[in-house]
Design an enzyme around this catalytic site. Structure first.
Site, short mmCIF file in Angstrom:
data_model
loop_
_atom_site.label_atom_id
_atom_site.label_comp_id
_atom_site.label_asym_id
_atom_site.label_seq_id
_atom_site.Cartn_x
_atom_site.Cartn_y
_atom_site.Cartn_z
N ASP A 17 0.82 -1.21 0.00
CA ASP A 17 0.00 0.00 0.00
C ASP A 17 0.86 1.27 0.00
OD1 ASP A 17 -2.40 1.37 0.00
OD2 ASP A 17 -2.60 1.36 2.17
N ASN A 65 -10.20 -2.62 -7.11
CA ASN A 65 -9.35 -1.66 -7.83
C ASN A 65 -9.73 -1.47 -9.30
OD1 ASN A 65 -6.29 -2.53 -6.03
ND2 ASN A 65 -7.82 -0.95 -5.60
#
Length: 236
Positions: A17, A65
């Site tokens: 991340d 995503n």
């Protein structure tokens, strides 16, 4: 020289991340952060091997995503194709017998990306020194749902008796069934983000402030050292 660590985790999961966060901080386009992140993954292979870590599972692309802006999504698909093609020719993968898996709803990706994934998995399927699982189009709830559907089909087709369903049966129907010892999340976010709810049920967690592209070998060493000090209680 490597530090001596008594209890090295066999299997580490990492939520990669902070690529976009770093790019924003550096006033760059989001995809530059993804480029930096991909370069760091290559280095991670080497660090993990040196520390004696057998398996890595990397949360690279969530099932959520797919709603990224089109220009960023298109760049990511191009980056994935190029990275997987590069990996096919990477001597380190073949010399160190690293098996590459892609786990998730990979049918959601464009056909060209799926083809690269399958080529790389086929090429490395017999390697067993180390394993790297890329969680792609992955979601923990999606994985559990997909496993339940597979089991339901087996029962319906008479291949599985309903009384045989237990934790072991369920594990075998997941995308992969190796439990994770340690999960690391970068970027300062303190949440699990639907990552490995089954395989990581008893995992130790470490949250780092650094964005993924800033992650260094020393961060991995310190995470493993921290893990080795903890008394694991396995649900208690």
């Amino acid at each position: 020289m490597q530090p001596t660590i008594d209890n090295v985790p066999k299997h580490i999961g990492i939520i990669l991340d902070g690529n976009r966060t770093l790019a924003k901080r550096l006033m760059l386009k989001p995809w530059k952060g993804h480029e930096f992140g991909a370069e760091k993954v290559e280095k991670l292979f080497e660090w993990a091997k040196e520390l004696g870590i057998k398996e890595l599972t990397l949360y690279a692309f969530s099932v959520y995503n797919f709603n990224r802006p089109k220009n960023e999504f298109d760049f990511l698909m191009k980056l994935f194709k190029e990275s997987f093609e590069k990996a096919k020719k990477d001597k380190r993968i073949h010399e160190n017998k690293i098996r590459i898996n892609f786990v998730g709803r990979i049918w959601m990706f464009p056909k060209a990306v799926q083809e690269k994934m399958h080529e790389l998995m086929e090429l490395t399927k017999n390697y067993d020194n180390h394993i790297v699982n890329f969680a792609m189009a992955y979601g923990g709830k999606a994985e559990v749902t997909d496993a339940a559907i597979k089991i339901a089909k087996q029962v319906k087709e008479g291949k599985l008796d309903i009384n045989q369903i237990n934790e072991e049966t369920f594990s075998k129907n997941l995308y992969f069934n190796n439990d994770v010892d340690l999960i690391i999340r970068t970027s300062g976010q303190i949440r699990t983000s639907d990552f490995l709810p089954w395989q990581g049920a008893n995992a130790e967690w470490i949250f780092l402030e650094k964005c993924w592209p800033e992650f260094e070998k020393q961060d991995l060493i310190e995470a493993v050292q921290e893990y080795s000090k903890r008394q694991r209680r396995f649900g208690h």
